[in-house]
Design an enzyme around this catalytic site. Structure first.
Site, PDB file in Angstrom:
ATOM      1  N   PRO A 127       0.842  -1.203   0.000  1.00 31.57           N
ATOM      2  CG  PRO A 127       0.117  -0.957   2.216  1.00 31.57           C
ATOM      3  CD  PRO A 127       0.850  -1.898   1.302  1.00 31.57           C
ATOM      4  CE1 TYR A 164      -0.996   3.703   8.457  1.00 32.69           C
ATOM      5  CE2 TYR A 164      -1.755   4.973   6.571  1.00 32.69           C
ATOM      6  CZ  TYR A 164      -0.731   4.371   7.279  1.00 32.69           C
ATOM      7  OH  TYR A 164       0.552   4.445   6.817  1.00 32.69           O
ATOM      8  NE  ARG A 213       7.488  10.124   6.311  1.00 34.26           N
ATOM      9  CZ  ARG A 213       6.330   9.564   5.942  1.00 34.26           C
ATOM     10  NH1 ARG A 213       5.525  10.188   5.120  1.00 34.26           N
ATOM     11  NH2 ARG A 213       5.996   8.373   6.392  1.00 34.26           N
ATOM     12  CG  HIS A 261       5.558   2.892   6.951  1.00 37.11           C
ATOM     13  ND1 HIS A 261       4.421   2.445   7.575  1.00 37.11           N
ATOM     14  CD2 HIS A 261       5.127   3.805   6.041  1.00 37.11           C
ATOM     15  CE1 HIS A 261       3.363   3.070   7.080  1.00 37.11           C
ATOM     16  NE2 HIS A 261       3.770   3.897   6.126  1.00 37.11           N
ATOM     17  N   GLY A 266       7.134  -1.589  -2.477  1.00 38.62           N
ATOM     18  CA  GLY A 266       6.611  -0.238  -2.306  1.00 38.62           C
ATOM     19  C   GLY A 266       7.139   0.659  -3.406  1.00 38.62           C
TER      20      GLY A 266
HETATM   21  C1  LIG Z   1       4.974   7.014  -0.881  1.00 38.69           C
HETATM   22  C2  LIG Z   1       4.663   5.940   0.076  1.00 38.69           C
HETATM   23  C3  LIG Z   1       3.421   5.902   0.692  1.00 38.69           C
HETATM   24  C4  LIG Z   1       3.131   4.877   1.599  1.00 38.69           C
HETATM   25  N1  LIG Z   1       1.882   4.838   2.151  1.00 38.69           N
HETATM   26  C5  LIG Z   1       1.562   3.813   2.969  1.00 38.69           C
HETATM   27  C6  LIG Z   1       0.253   3.692   3.505  1.00 38.69           C
HETATM   28  O1  LIG Z   1      -0.622   4.489   3.220  1.00 38.69           O
HETATM   29  N2  LIG Z   1      -0.002   2.654   4.323  1.00 38.69           N
HETATM   30  C7  LIG Z   1       0.954   1.722   4.666  1.00 38.69           C
HETATM   31  O2  LIG Z   1       0.677   0.784   5.406  1.00 38.69           O
HETATM   32  N3  LIG Z   1       2.197   1.816   4.171  1.00 38.69           N
HETATM   33  C8  LIG Z   1       2.528   2.824   3.335  1.00 38.69           C
HETATM   34  N4  LIG Z   1       3.784   2.906   2.816  1.00 38.69           N
HETATM   35  C9  LIG Z   1       4.774   1.874   3.158  1.00 38.69           C
HETATM   36  C10 LIG Z   1       4.722   0.739   2.164  1.00 38.69           C
HETATM   37  O3  LIG Z   1       3.530   0.001   2.290  1.00 38.69           O
HETATM   38  C11 LIG Z   1       5.880  -0.245   2.347  1.00 38.69           C
HETATM   39  O4  LIG Z   1       5.923  -0.666   3.687  1.00 38.69           O
HETATM   40  C12 LIG Z   1       7.234   0.348   1.973  1.00 38.69           C
HETATM   41  O5  LIG Z   1       7.132   1.204   0.864  1.00 38.69           O
HETATM   42  C13 LIG Z   1       8.187  -0.794   1.663  1.00 38.69           C
HETATM   43  O6  LIG Z   1       9.455  -0.325   1.428  1.00 38.69           O
HETATM   44  P1  LIG Z   1      10.060  -0.080  -0.040  1.00 38.69           P
HETATM   45  O7  LIG Z   1       9.487   1.205  -0.516  1.00 38.69           O
HETATM   46  O8  LIG Z   1      11.518   0.008   0.220  1.00 38.69           O
HETATM   47  O9  LIG Z   1       9.654  -1.249  -0.916  1.00 38.69           O
HETATM   48  C14 LIG Z   1       4.097   3.902   1.900  1.00 38.69           C
HETATM   49  C15 LIG Z   1       5.344   3.937   1.270  1.00 38.69           C
HETATM   50  C16 LIG Z   1       5.625   4.923   0.371  1.00 38.69           C
HETATM   51  C17 LIG Z   1       6.961   4.915  -0.320  1.00 38.69           C
END
Ligand SMILES: Cc1cc2nc3c(=O)[nH]c(=O)nc-3n(C[C@H](O)[C@H](O)[C@H](O)COP(=O)(O)O)c2cc1C
Length: 415
Positions: free
Chosen positions: A110, A162, A197, A312, A366
């Site tokens: 997500p 969430y 951030r 995350h 992600g």
């Molecule tokens: C731009 C962005 C928005 C994200 N938004 C959410 C979110 O709304 N809910 C959530 O559970 N994780 C969110 N994440 C975390 C991702 O689900 C995931 O854990 C993470 O991107 C994994 O790491 P990676 O980007 O190195 O693959 C977000 C990540 C990014 C980069």
């Protein structure tokens, strides 16, 4: 719990329908994508295309970005071993999760702002996932509604939740996901407080988008995004808003901006909420953001079907442990009882093989698919998946693994 699919797909990257992924990229995008030979190339192409505020919002981490960089370092420290003289001529990375097939051991994570990277980005990501034969997770802070994603043809759809202090608002989303036929629910539990951030403040960037001179100048310098994303939204009803947030609420998990919603904070979440969700949601339930073996054991005891070990993507707690570092101890605790997914820092197919070797069933992508999306929409996200798929297959060939069941702790070497 993981079983390889019965039929091998052979060495070429293929979708679940059997078409080579490269054949699916529309010609217009093929040029730009053709030059992107790995995820790092896609990242660089995305950086050039997006306004700085947008790019940094999804590319960077929190505070000193120790978690962000630590995720990559941790993967690099784990080594792979050749297993020699094994017939790997019919390799397959097809697998199953929650009893359903997936063409590779990966699902799309997500990511809240996908709709800012590309016009209707979440729809494009869902389409790419369906064509590639992997699940797609829709985030609570997305600009596309649950119902619109449900209308995307084919594919496995998961909803990330969430939980807000106003529980009824969250339960309403759970009911909508259920009514729309989503397969699984992923409760994110690692965002009790808003992360720090600083670059977003420096870039004057926020979600929802608030026009200001700095971000407008930034946008003006990126005409492809201006025309292809912002203008398209403008022509089709205006800039996107967060589809699941009550009117007046900001995009931050724990920061109400309007008075119409008394309190959206989710910092009072406990295992009682998991119990309640377990009662409400009969399909697969995942808990995302777990680092401790005892929390994983508790998730299993509460009847959850999976955990996602995640920091995350280095965007929340800084100096967080890299998920791959704690995977072995968590797998020792709950492996075989509950599915283990992992994300944060996966950038190469070899990283996926390392995660599987240490006990994960699959990983989440992600940023890799967001980079692809930012460059060429659905075709770009497919390209990212295709690159990872090819690299997984190559790593499996070198390590003597004809199927994901052959990937074992012996596949890796750790100090
Ligand atoms: C731009 C962005 C928005 C994200 N938004 C959410 C979110 O709304 N809910 C959530 O559970 N994780 C969110 N994440 C975390 C991702 O689900 C995931 O854990 C993470 O991107 C994994 O790491 P990676 O980007 O190195 O693959 C977000 C990540 C990014 C980069």
């Amino acid at each position: 719990m993981t079983t390889p699919a019965a039929t091998a797909t052979g060495p070429a990257a293929r979708t679940d329908e059997g078409a080579p992924l490269s054949a699916l990229a529309p010609t217009a995008a093929a040029g730009a994508l053709g030059e992107c030979l790995n995820i790092a190339d896609l990242r660089e192409a995305a950086r050039r295309r997006l306004p700085r505020g947008v790019f940094e919002f999804f590319d960077r981490g929190s505070e000193d970005e120790a978690s962000l960089h630590g995720n990559r370092e941790a993967f690099r420290k784990i080594k792979l071993r050749n297993r020699v003289l094994v017939d790997v001529s019919r390799r397959t990375q097809a697998t199953t999760l929650f009893g359903k097939p997936m063409s590779m051991p990966l699902a799309i994570a997500p990511t809240g702002v996908a709709g800012v990277c590309w016009y209707e980005g979440e729809v494009e990501l869902a389409r790419a996932a369906a064509r590639a034969g992997v699940p797609f997770t829709l985030a609570t802070p997305s600009v596309t509604s649950i119902e619109k994603i449900a209308a995307v043809e084919g594919g496995r759809k998961w909803f990330q939740l969430y939980m807000w202090r106003e529980r009824e608002l969250s339960y309403d989303l759970v009911r909508r996901a259920k009514d729309a036929g989503f397969e699984a629910l992923m409760l994110t539990v690692d965002t009790a407080v808003p992360p720090i951030r600083e670059y977003n403040r420096r870039n004057a960037f926020s979600v929802p988008f608030q026009p200001n001179p700095r971000i407008l100048a930034d946008i003006a310098m990126h005409p492809r995004w201006l025309l292809g994303v912002a203008l398209r939204y403008y022509m089709n009803g205006g800039l996107p808003t967060l589809a699941h947030y009550p009117k007046g609420a900001s995009g931050r998990t724990a920061a109400p901006r309007g008075v119409s919603v008394p309190n959206l904070r989710g910092d009072d979440l406990t295992w009682d909420d998991v119990k309640r969700l377990r009662d409400m949601w009969k399909g697969p339930l995942m808990i995302k953001g777990v680092h401790l073996a005892e929390d994983a054991a508790r998730a299993a005891a509460e009847g959850c079907d999976a955990i996602v070990i995640s920091n995350h993507g280095g965007r929340n707690l800084d100096s967080a442990v890299a998920p791959i570092q704690v995977l072995p101890e968590i797998a020792a605790e709950v492996g075989g009882k509950i599915e283990i997914l992992l994300d944060s820092g996966v950038r190469r197919g070899g990283d996926v093989v390392k995660a599987l070797a240490l006990g994960a069933t699959a990983v989440l992508s992600g940023r890799p698919t967001l980079y692809g999306l930012s460059v060429a929409g659905e075709a770009g996200a497919l390209h990212a998946l295709s690159l990872l798929r090819k690299e997984i297959e190559t790593t499996m060939g070198f390590t003597g693994c004809a199927s994901v069941a052959d990937i074992s702790p012996r596949t890796v070497w750790m100090e």
